[in-house]
Design an enzyme around this catalytic site. Sequence first.
Site, PDB file in Angstrom:
ATOM      1  N   SER A   2       3.178  -1.708  10.367  1.00 59.11           N
ATOM      2  CA  SER A   2       4.638  -1.600  10.502  1.00 59.11           C
ATOM      3  C   SER A   2       5.369  -2.912  10.193  1.00 59.11           C
ATOM      4  O   SER A   2       6.384  -3.228  10.824  1.00 59.11           O
ATOM      5  CB  SER A   2       5.018  -1.075  11.894  1.00 59.11           C
ATOM      6  OG  SER A   2       4.495   0.231  12.077  1.00 59.11           O
TER       7      SER A   2
ATOM      8  N   GLY B  23       4.843   1.507   4.742  1.00 62.40           N
ATOM      9  CA  GLY B  23       6.155   2.158   4.607  1.00 62.40           C
ATOM     10  C   GLY B  23       7.213   1.282   3.934  1.00 62.40           C
ATOM     11  O   GLY B  23       7.932   1.748   3.031  1.00 62.40           O
TER      12      GLY B  23
ATOM     13  N   ASN C  13       0.875  -1.182   0.000  1.00 63.58           N
ATOM     14  CA  ASN C  13       0.000   0.000   0.000  1.00 63.58           C
ATOM     15  C   ASN C  13       0.911   1.232   0.000  1.00 63.58           C
ATOM     16  O   ASN C  13       1.463   1.597   1.034  1.00 63.58           O
ATOM     17  CB  ASN C  13      -0.888  -0.010   1.254  1.00 63.58           C
ATOM     18  CG  ASN C  13      -1.728   1.248   1.345  1.00 63.58           C
ATOM     19  OD1 ASN C  13      -1.847   2.011   0.390  1.00 63.58           O
ATOM     20  ND2 ASN C  13      -2.328   1.473   2.515  1.00 63.58           N
TER      21      ASN C  13
ATOM     22  N   GLU D  63      -5.596  -4.729  10.722  1.00 62.07           N
ATOM     23  CA  GLU D  63      -4.589  -3.682  10.880  1.00 62.07           C
ATOM     24  C   GLU D  63      -4.864  -2.924  12.178  1.00 62.07           C
ATOM     25  O   GLU D  63      -5.707  -2.004  12.196  1.00 62.07           O
ATOM     26  CB  GLU D  63      -4.648  -2.703   9.713  1.00 62.07           C
ATOM     27  CG  GLU D  63      -4.321  -3.336   8.383  1.00 62.07           C
ATOM     28  CD  GLU D  63      -3.677  -2.330   7.436  1.00 62.07           C
ATOM     29  OE1 GLU D  63      -2.591  -2.614   6.948  1.00 62.07           O
ATOM     30  OE2 GLU D  63      -4.257  -1.259   7.215  1.00 62.07           O
TER      31      GLU D  63
ATOM     32  N   GLY E 160       2.038   2.735  10.566  1.00 56.78           N
ATOM     33  CA  GLY E 160       2.934   3.866  10.348  1.00 56.78           C
ATOM     34  C   GLY E 160       3.602   4.376  11.612  1.00 56.78           C
ATOM     35  O   GLY E 160       4.180   5.454  11.618  1.00 56.78           O
TER      36      GLY E 160
ATOM     37  N   HIS F  58      -9.564   1.146   4.861  1.00 55.14           N
ATOM     38  CA  HIS F  58      -8.297   1.394   5.556  1.00 55.14           C
ATOM     39  C   HIS F  58      -8.566   2.411   6.666  1.00 55.14           C
ATOM     40  O   HIS F  58      -9.390   3.312   6.505  1.00 55.14           O
ATOM     41  CB  HIS F  58      -7.270   1.933   4.550  1.00 55.14           C
ATOM     42  CG  HIS F  58      -5.880   1.976   5.113  1.00 55.14           C
ATOM     43  ND1 HIS F  58      -5.466   2.980   5.954  1.00 55.14           N
ATOM     44  CD2 HIS F  58      -4.819   1.140   4.955  1.00 55.14           C
ATOM     45  CE1 HIS F  58      -4.207   2.755   6.296  1.00 55.14           C
ATOM     46  NE2 HIS F  58      -3.787   1.649   5.708  1.00 55.14           N
TER      47      HIS F  58
HETATM   48  C1  PEP Z   1      -0.845   0.315   5.804  1.00 52.65           C
HETATM   49  O1  PEP Z   1      -0.762   1.342   5.166  1.00 52.65           O
HETATM   50  O2  PEP Z   1      -1.808  -0.426   5.609  1.00 52.65           O
HETATM   51  C2  PEP Z   1       0.201  -0.010   6.766  1.00 52.65           C
HETATM   52  C3  PEP Z   1       0.079  -1.088   7.464  1.00 52.65           C
HETATM   53  O3  PEP Z   1       1.247   0.887   6.878  1.00 52.65           O
HETATM   54  P1  PEP Z   1       2.645   0.621   7.629  1.00 52.65           P
HETATM   55  O4  PEP Z   1       3.170  -0.707   7.153  1.00 52.65           O
HETATM   56  O5  PEP Z   1       3.512   1.760   7.236  1.00 52.65           O
HETATM   57  O6  PEP Z   1       2.347   0.589   9.094  1.00 52.65           O
END
Ligand code: PEP
Length: 246
Positions: free
Chosen positions: A207, A229, A11, A162, A168, A91
């Site tokens: 993350s 990320g 993503n 999530e 993030g 999301h």
């Molecule tokens: C996301 O954007 O769905 C996500 C999990 O971001 P990150 O891996 O940066 O935490």
Amino acid sequence: MTVRRPLIAANWKMNGDRELVSAMAATLQGIDSPHEILICPPVIFLSDFPKSSQYRLGAQNVSSETAGAFTGEISADMIRAAGAEYVILGHSERRCLFAETDATVLQKAQQALRVGITPIICFGETLSERQQEKTMWVLAQHLDAVYAAHPDLLAETVIAYEPIWAIGTGLTATPEQAQQVHAFIRQHLARINPEAAAKVRILYGGSVNADNWPTLFSQPDIDGALVGGASLKPAEFAAICRMAKE
Ligand code: PEP
């Protein structure tokens, strides 16, 4: 035993440019991975990706409307024409920053499915909900709003767990915390349709990086990752895609 093919999804959010498209496509072209690999860049870059059997493409959003006077919106037919086979829905950034609800997610999922695009529907709890031990209750509310209301969606979608506090932030759920929630999601959905619940892929997001992924991925109910990320770094994303499910 049900075999679920892992899905590793990137993503990019509102990041990236044509150089990153080229670098990611070239890196993925050369890798050997048994998993399904998905890149969800900003939609403007979808048609810049060369066609490849190594990866699939997806969008990060879609309109809940079919066509017409909806300035700034992009329809399911349009993202399909640009190459999307998946779309990320619900999301936490869309829920928190753009006031999307489970009802919006359902409308968008219907639009995606109308044109053969698979929705990846995201759910997660806030830090305060976790601290108040409300995680499972919050997830049950969301799952019921989507899947108890529309049982057919279970066989047609991918789920992403999530935890909002892990997105993030550099904080990650421990493998045990993640497995506990993934198993809960599957058991909860089994009450709606046991066969579809055993088959549905449940991704973990929050993350994820090349260092923490092996232990998360070794959990039995974690069927892949939604990577933010770390998906902006082709070498690191490729390393995540290469890791085998133990
Ligand atoms: C996301 O954007 O769905 C996500 C999990 O971001 P990150 O891996 O940066 O935490």
